[in-house]
Enzyme design. Structure first.
Site, PDB file in Angstrom:
ATOM      1  N   ASP A   1     -20.144  35.368 -50.914  1.00  9.69           N
ATOM      2  CA  ASP A   1     -20.446  36.182 -52.101  1.00  9.69           C
ATOM      3  C   ASP A   1     -21.879  36.694 -52.022  1.00  9.69           C
ATOM      4  O   ASP A   1     -22.696  36.165 -51.274  1.00  9.69           O
ATOM      5  CB  ASP A   1     -20.217  35.395 -53.396  1.00  9.69           C
ATOM      6  CG  ASP A   1     -21.130  34.182 -53.537  1.00  9.69           C
ATOM      7  OD1 ASP A   1     -21.360  33.492 -52.516  1.00  9.69           O
ATOM      8  OD2 ASP A   1     -21.620  33.918 -54.651  1.00  9.69           O
TER       9      ASP A   1
ATOM     10  N   ASP B   1     -27.936  37.605 -46.507  1.00 11.38           N
ATOM     11  CA  ASP B   1     -27.563  36.532 -47.460  1.00 11.38           C
ATOM     12  C   ASP B   1     -26.176  36.771 -48.027  1.00 11.38           C
ATOM     13  O   ASP B   1     -26.048  37.478 -49.005  1.00 11.38           O
ATOM     14  CB  ASP B   1     -28.627  36.482 -48.555  1.00 11.38           C
ATOM     15  CG  ASP B   1     -28.386  35.397 -49.574  1.00 11.38           C
ATOM     16  OD1 ASP B   1     -27.599  34.490 -49.298  1.00 11.38           O
ATOM     17  OD2 ASP B   1     -28.991  35.475 -50.656  1.00 11.38           O
TER      18      ASP B   1
ATOM     19  N   GLU C   1     -21.848  31.025 -54.382  1.00 11.30           N
ATOM     20  CA  GLU C   1     -23.193  30.462 -54.225  1.00 11.30           C
ATOM     21  C   GLU C   1     -24.189  31.166 -55.125  1.00 11.30           C
ATOM     22  O   GLU C   1     -25.157  30.575 -55.581  1.00 11.30           O
ATOM     23  CB  GLU C   1     -23.629  30.572 -52.755  1.00 11.30           C
ATOM     24  CG  GLU C   1     -24.795  29.649 -52.390  1.00 11.30           C
ATOM     25  CD  GLU C   1     -26.162  30.243 -52.687  1.00 11.30           C
ATOM     26  OE1 GLU C   1     -27.124  29.459 -52.759  1.00 11.30           O
ATOM     27  OE2 GLU C   1     -26.292  31.474 -52.845  1.00 11.30           O
TER      28      GLU C   1
ATOM     29  N   HIS D   1     -31.638  39.415 -51.971  1.00  8.99           N
ATOM     30  CA  HIS D   1     -31.611  39.613 -53.429  1.00  8.99           C
ATOM     31  C   HIS D   1     -32.370  40.881 -53.852  1.00  8.99           C
ATOM     32  O   HIS D   1     -32.440  41.169 -55.045  1.00  8.99           O
ATOM     33  CB  HIS D   1     -32.193  38.409 -54.206  1.00  8.99           C
ATOM     34  CG  HIS D   1     -31.383  37.152 -54.046  1.00  8.99           C
ATOM     35  ND1 HIS D   1     -31.401  36.132 -54.972  1.00  8.99           N
ATOM     36  CD2 HIS D   1     -30.537  36.743 -53.087  1.00  8.99           C
ATOM     37  CE1 HIS D   1     -30.610  35.151 -54.578  1.00  8.99           C
ATOM     38  NE2 HIS D   1     -30.077  35.506 -53.425  1.00  8.99           N
TER      39      HIS D   1
HETATM   40 ZN   LIG Z   1     -27.597  32.619 -49.845  1.00 13.11          ZN
END
Ligand SMILES: [Zn+2]
Length: 444
Positions: free
Chosen positions: A91, A122, A153, A417
């Site tokens: 995810d 990520d 996660e 992110h």
């Molecule tokens: Zn991660």
């Protein structure tokens, strides 16, 4: 298989690795509330196919009520071989506004040796790293393998509790969390500690309603001013956390340079760094505290009025060795005691997540250091991570015999992110080789 054969096998498979990664990045598997559940499921199915293609014939979805499925599977190694559990997550974080992205978030695009796209690092890089390390052994790894690829996660994960309630499937001699990165590209790094988290919610109410600051300002305490006075006590004059009773220690791994910190954190020129100790101490071995949310009237068009109610969320990062729940209680106590003039405030304790410190003197770490040295041609360093991965602490509790290794292709330039997340393809290749060598060395 010999070291040289593994190296050649990994180099040969890179076009395929890249295709696998791009396929996963194209699916917008955002797991946060409010995003559709279909893309995560589609990604989970793609991960099952990927694992099957590298020899994990029993790869399958483990359904989780009310959540995204986890992909699990395993491969039997030779008789008596140790067991290695490979973890990553499929995810991703939401992409944020389109304007920030130089190429669309879910269209993998190469620029300067990096593939850009949400999740490219990520943690879809972790997913393909594990798959590729298995591919290098052509379906016959020298150890017994368990694979766990989760889909939550980045959100409230169901797996965190599942691990504690059902420890059996997570037993292993070595657990490899493929969800961190080198401190710098091509500088082999083992992440050995994680800070924990302790959160408190503070509410102040002093008036029934907002009232004119000209008619009433003076005698009545304004809720926002009360809150500001409280929050200002969280750091001392040097910029260290001022909450009494918290533990910290001296960091003994990588000496993270101030320059690198400034650059990767984007600290503006002229802004001083605060707190005492080395940058590594402050990041990984000491607590830090941040006001992560504040309810107050908007500055634009603000009326001249006393503020009747104010609220803040205070988040503290807790170093290994410090119990997170105790830290949360100390934070709450500090906040209550800091309310000025005897004003009554409401402090509610929120989330607490434990910190983690890996034992680094076992066979797994020995094999990992050797694998990194052979893959990168230089010695590895140990660093901490300022953030938390709740699952890691739970795995440590559920599988106490397992050594836990954290590594991967998320170097600081990966911008996880953030806008323009990316993975360095050469770095990913090194990571895959290191992981394949780890499996080999750990079996010997
Ligand atoms: Zn991660």
């Amino acid at each position: 298989m010999e070291k040289g054969e593994l190296k050649a096998a990994v180099a040969d498979m890179m076009p395929q690795v890249r295709e696998d990664l791009e396929r996963l990045v194209r699916i917008p598997s955002v797991s946060l509330p409010g995003f559709p559940a279909e893309p995560p499921r589609e990604t989970a199915n793609a991960v099952v196919e990927l694992l099957k293609s590298v020899g994990v014939a029993n790869a399958r979805l483990r359904e989780i009520k009310g959540g995204n499925p986890t992909v699990v599977g395993g491969l039997e190694g030779p008789e008596g071989a140790p067991t290695v559990l490979l973890y990553a997550h499929y995810d991703v974080q939401p992409p944020g506004p389109d304007e920030g992205w130089k190429s669309p978030a879910f269209e993998p695009t190469e620029r300067g040796g990096r593939i850009y796209g949400r999740g490219a690092a990520d943690d879809k890089s972790g997913v393909v790293m594990h798959a590729a390390a298995l591919r290098a052994f052509k379906g016959k790894p020298p150890v017994t393998i368990k694979v766990v690829i989760e889909g939550e996660e980045e959100t409230d994960s169901h797996l965190d509790a599942f691990v504690l309630d059902n420890p059996e499937p997570f037993q292993a001699d070595l657990i490899v969390i493929g969800d961190t990165g080198n401190w710098k590209v091509r500088e082999p790094t083992l992440t050995t500690t994680l800070r924990g988290l302790a959160v408190c919610d503070v509410r102040v109410a002093t008036l029934k309603d907002a009232v004119h600051s000209g008619m009433y300002g003076g005698p009545a305490p304004d809720a926002l001013m009360v809150l500001i006075k409280m929050l200002s006590t969280l750091l001392d004059d040097a910029g260290d956390v001022n909450v009494k009773g918290l533990d910290s220690y001296k960091w003994e791994g990588l000496d993270y340079s101030e320059h690198t910190y400034r650059e990767t954190a984007g600290v503006l020129p002229g802004v001083p760094l605060i707190g005492s100790g080395s940058v590594s101490d402050r990041l990984w071995a000491k607590p830090s505290v941040t006001v992560i949310g504040l309810d107050a009237p908007a500055a634009e068009g603000a009326p001249n009025a006393l503020i009747p109610e104010a609220r803040a969320v205070v988040s503290m990062r807790v170093p290994p060795g410090q119990d997170a729940e105790k830290a949360r209680a100390l934070l709450a106590e500090h906040l209550r005691a800091s309310a000025p003039w005897g004003v009554q405030v409401t402090v509610t304790e929120g989330q607490a997540g434990p910190a983690f410190m890996a034992g680094t003197d076992g066979r797994g770490y020995e094999a990992a250091r050797r694998a990194m040295k052979d893959a990168y041609g230089k010695d590895s360093v140990m660093m901490g991570q300022g953030g938390s991965i709740p699952l890691v602490s739970n795995l440590a509790q559920a599988a106490p015999k397992a050594e836990i290794i954290m590594w991967g292709a998320e170097d600081p330039a990966a911008a996880i992110h953030s806008d323009n997340e990316s993975v360095d393809i050469g770095e990913l290749q090194h990571c895959i080789l290191a992981e394949a060598l780890l499996l080999k060395y750990f079996s010997e």
